[in-house]
Design an enzyme around this catalytic site. Sequence first.
Site, mmCIF file in Angstrom:
data_model
loop_
_atom_site.group_PDB
_atom_site.id
_atom_site.type_symbol
_atom_site.label_atom_id
_atom_site.label_comp_id
_atom_site.label_asym_id
_atom_site.label_seq_id
_atom_site.Cartn_x
_atom_site.Cartn_y
_atom_site.Cartn_z
ATOM 1 N N TYR A 93 -10.143 0.814 -15.666
ATOM 2 C CA TYR A 93 -8.780 0.443 -16.026
ATOM 3 C C TYR A 93 -8.514 0.839 -17.470
ATOM 4 C CZ TYR A 93 -10.538 -3.643 -18.594
ATOM 5 O OH TYR A 93 -11.190 -4.470 -19.484
ATOM 6 N N CYS A 94 -7.228 0.907 -17.796
ATOM 7 C CA CYS A 94 -6.806 1.189 -19.160
ATOM 8 C C CYS A 94 -5.599 0.311 -19.455
ATOM 9 C CB CYS A 94 -6.497 2.675 -19.348
ATOM 10 S SG CYS A 94 -5.133 3.277 -18.326
ATOM 11 N N GLY A 95 -4.671 0.792 -20.265
ATOM 12 C CA GLY A 95 -3.489 0.012 -20.603
ATOM 13 C C GLY A 95 -2.509 -0.113 -19.452
ATOM 14 N N ILE A 122 -4.390 -2.971 -17.467
ATOM 15 C CA ILE A 122 -4.512 -4.323 -17.992
ATOM 16 C C ILE A 122 -3.142 -4.973 -18.182
ATOM 17 C CG2 ILE A 122 -4.556 -3.862 -20.467
ATOM 18 C CD1 ILE A 122 -7.114 -5.789 -20.404
#
Length: 134
Positions: A93-95, A122
């Site tokens: 996952y990332c932003g 996230i």
Amino acid sequence: MKIKTILTAVVFSILLFNCKDNNTKDSTTAVELITVEEMDSLLEMEKVQLVDVRTPKEYAEGHIEGAINIDFSDENFEMLISEVDKSKPVAVYCGRGGRSGKCSAYMKKAGFTKIYDLDGGITEWKYKGKELVK
């Protein structure tokens, strides 16, 4: 007789290309976009390695419990991601999903067997009221 030959050729061509498409579809199933709820279930079962591909600063501001930080923009990214076990499922996952999508594509080419990508990153995790650790 000419019509039978043409029809036979058309049917054979359809079958041939249909088989080829099925093989292509199988090879694209290595990356699965998952929801927050699906990610939560995977984490509860402890069946995945969790990788946060955001920057160390973003990671320090709050991350999903159990995640390791491997910055996608780090010049040593390829070496760092190679230390993750390719034979076990990995969730990234990332932003919001852009970097994790690129990371997933790289991991697929690198031979990872099962990759989950958190849809919405996230940001979506927080929106759904899930906790972060610092």
